[in-house]
Design an enzyme around this catalytic site. Structure first.
Site, PDB file in Angstrom:
ATOM      1  CE  LYS A 130      -5.156  -2.024  -9.309  1.00 39.08           C
ATOM      2  NZ  LYS A 130      -5.615  -1.587  -7.973  1.00 39.08           N
ATOM      3  CG  ASP A 170      -9.050  -1.557  -9.730  1.00 38.14           C
ATOM      4  OD1 ASP A 170      -8.555  -1.111  -8.699  1.00 38.14           O
ATOM      5  OD2 ASP A 170      -9.312  -0.834 -10.708  1.00 38.14           O
TER       6      ASP A 170
HETATM    7  N1  GLU Z   1      -8.083  -2.615  -6.285  1.00 33.81           N
HETATM    8  C1  GLU Z   1      -8.024  -2.190  -4.915  1.00 33.81           C
HETATM    9  C2  GLU Z   1      -7.046  -1.055  -4.755  1.00 33.81           C
HETATM   10  O1  GLU Z   1      -6.931  -0.241  -5.639  1.00 33.81           O
HETATM   11  C3  GLU Z   1      -7.831  -3.344  -3.946  1.00 33.81           C
HETATM   12  C4  GLU Z   1      -6.620  -4.180  -4.151  1.00 33.81           C
HETATM   13  C5  GLU Z   1      -6.594  -5.457  -3.287  1.00 33.81           C
HETATM   14  O2  GLU Z   1      -7.501  -5.676  -2.493  1.00 33.81           O
HETATM   15  O3  GLU Z   1      -5.624  -6.183  -3.438  1.00 33.81           O
HETATM   16  O4  GLU Z   1      -6.379  -0.895  -3.764  1.00 33.81           O
END
Ligand code: GLU
Length: 449
Positions: A130, A170
């Site tokens: 992340k 996100d």
């Molecule tokens: N931010 C999204 C999550 O919390 C998607 C992450 C992504 O698609 O890599 O899963």
């Protein structure tokens, strides 16, 4: 927090607290997973011997960097940015980036930690990571957002790659931000490497259904939980917090399933519209004009806006927390249950506090924790990576069918695992354990890494 930590995992949690001072959201996310793992260590002593949990709690790599940029007045601004590469045993690090003033290392680590198990649950070849920054896109011009994204990527690009680390969006990061980042990545590397980012625009390597996927997925998950209890979303009154990408496409899918969403929100307040939220208007306000939900009430005289209102006080049968972490506390959860809520499907990451989770579990309502219920977003990112790798693009129906199948499988696996470990119906345990076991087995296979 009253849930007991098994004696096998309690010292690991103490160590996490000591090694990561002040990172309260990270502590919360770790504790929630560890609460489920006692019986797993009894069944698989080899996980304990090889210190799988201790290793998982320490990210493989953490990058913290400065992002300097020039605002429209030509003043220098400085933000702090992060990429936490948590686990790559199942695939390249995969997870979004969050731009929000509340971002600090503890938030990115909680999100990255959750992402490991969420991504594992999808059954697809993606590791967990992340990133993000304390940059606030609110009130910034397009040009400022572009300069920020370019500066951000000027550092981050060296850590990325389609087989290494694949960010996405996100909170605060959508198609616009990803476009600026992809452009800068391409420029610096001189490579059109579609698979390095997901959530791309449809005409430059993106996937159909990616935009809708988190909301659609959370709704498919709710439908599966209700189906297991001989019920469905048809005719249900629902509340969806937030009004971003996740909330909008949850509302869309709930309406397609014959439910009615009567409220949504943003950080300023709550919109209640008894007739059902007018989705075309909400999309126009949020996606096109980047306005606040308050403005919704000036188009519909029968809609009520409550400044700083609490959306969880509105009676509903199904709730979709889709705004942000810890938005549902113990009191809110008790209120929801008292008002007749029978199902909660989490579109946001860790939206319910530990006290709230306990109330939902004790009331034995259908409770879909985030790492299962909102896995549709990242799962569709993995489908985007598949399309990029084969230089192909799939149609909407096929992609949506794949998403729905994945959500059904995640529900089945969480439900069966909950049953297997003696807590039938507890999808928190089911999701934590099922997600963990896949990662743990891969770690054992790969030795001490
Ligand atoms: N931010 C999204 C999550 O919390 C998607 C992450 C992504 O698609 O890599 O899963």
């Amino acid at each position: 927090m009253s849930v007991h930590l098994d004696e096998k995992v309690a010292p690991i949690y103490q160590e996490v607290l000591a090694r990561n001072p002040g990172e309260t959201e990270f502590h919360q996310a770790v504790r929630e997973v560890l609460e489920s793992l006692g019986p797993v260590l009894s069944k698989y002593p080899e996980f304990r011997d090889s210190k799988v949990i201790e290793r998982i709690c320490e990210p493989e790599r953490q990058i913290i960097f400065r992002v300097p940029w020039l605002d429209d007045q030509n003043r220098i601004q400085v933000n702090r940015a992060f990429r936490v590469e948590f686990s790559s045993v199942l695939g390249p690090y995969k997870g979004g980036m969050r731009f929000h003033p509340s971002v600090y290392l503890g938030i990115i680590k909680f999100l990255g930690f959750e992402q490991i198990f969420k991504n594992s649950l999808t059954g697809l070849p993606i590791g967990g990571g992340k990133g993000g920054s304390d940059f606030d896109p609110k009130g910034k011009s397009d040009a400022e957002v572009m300069r920020f994204c370019q500066s951000f990527m000027t550092e981050l690009y060296r850590h990325l790659g389609e087989h290494t680390d694949v960010p996405a969006g996100d909170i605060g990061v959508g198609a616009r931000e990803l476009g600026y980042m992809f452009g800068q990545y391409k420029r610096i590397t001189n490579r059109y490497e579609s698979g390095v980012l997901t959530g791309k625009g449809l005409n430059w390597g993106g996937s159909l259904v990616r935009k809708e996927a988190t909301g659609y997925g959370a709704t498919f998950f709710a439908q599966e939980m209700l189906k297991a209890r001989g019920d469905s979303l048809e005719g249900k009154t629902c509340v969806v917090s937030g009004s971003g990408n996740v909330a909008i496409y949850t509302i869309e899918k709930v309406h397609q399933f014959g439910g009615k969403v009567v409220a949504c929100s943003d950080s300023n307040g709550v919109i209640f519209h008894e007739k059902g939220i007018d989705l075309d208007l909400l999309k126009q306000l949020k996606e096109v004009e980047r306005r606040r939900v308050k403005d919704y009430a000036s188009y519909h005289k029968d809609a009520i806006f409550t400044e700083n209102g609490n959306i969880w006080e509105i009676p509903c049968q199904v709730a979709f927390p889709s705004a942000t972490q810890n938005e549902v506390n113990g009191k809110d959860a008790a209120k929801l249950v008292k008002n007749g809520c029978i199902a909660v499907s989490e579109g946001a990451n860790m939206p319910t506090t530990p006290e709230g989770v306990e109330i939902f579990l004790e009331a034995k309502i259908a409770y879909g924790p985030a790492k299962a219920a909102n896995a549709g977003g990242v799962a569709t990112s993995a489908l985007e990576m598949q399309q990029n790798a084969s230089r192909d693009s799939w149609d909407f129906e096929y992609t949506e069918k794949r998403l729905q199948d994945i959500m059904m499988k995640i529900h089945r696996s969480a439900a069966e695992t909950a049953e297997e470990f003696g807590t039938p119906g507890n999808l928190v345990n089911g999701a934590n354990i099922a997600g963990f076991i896949r990662v743990a087995k891969a770690m054992l296979a790969m030795g001490v890494i």
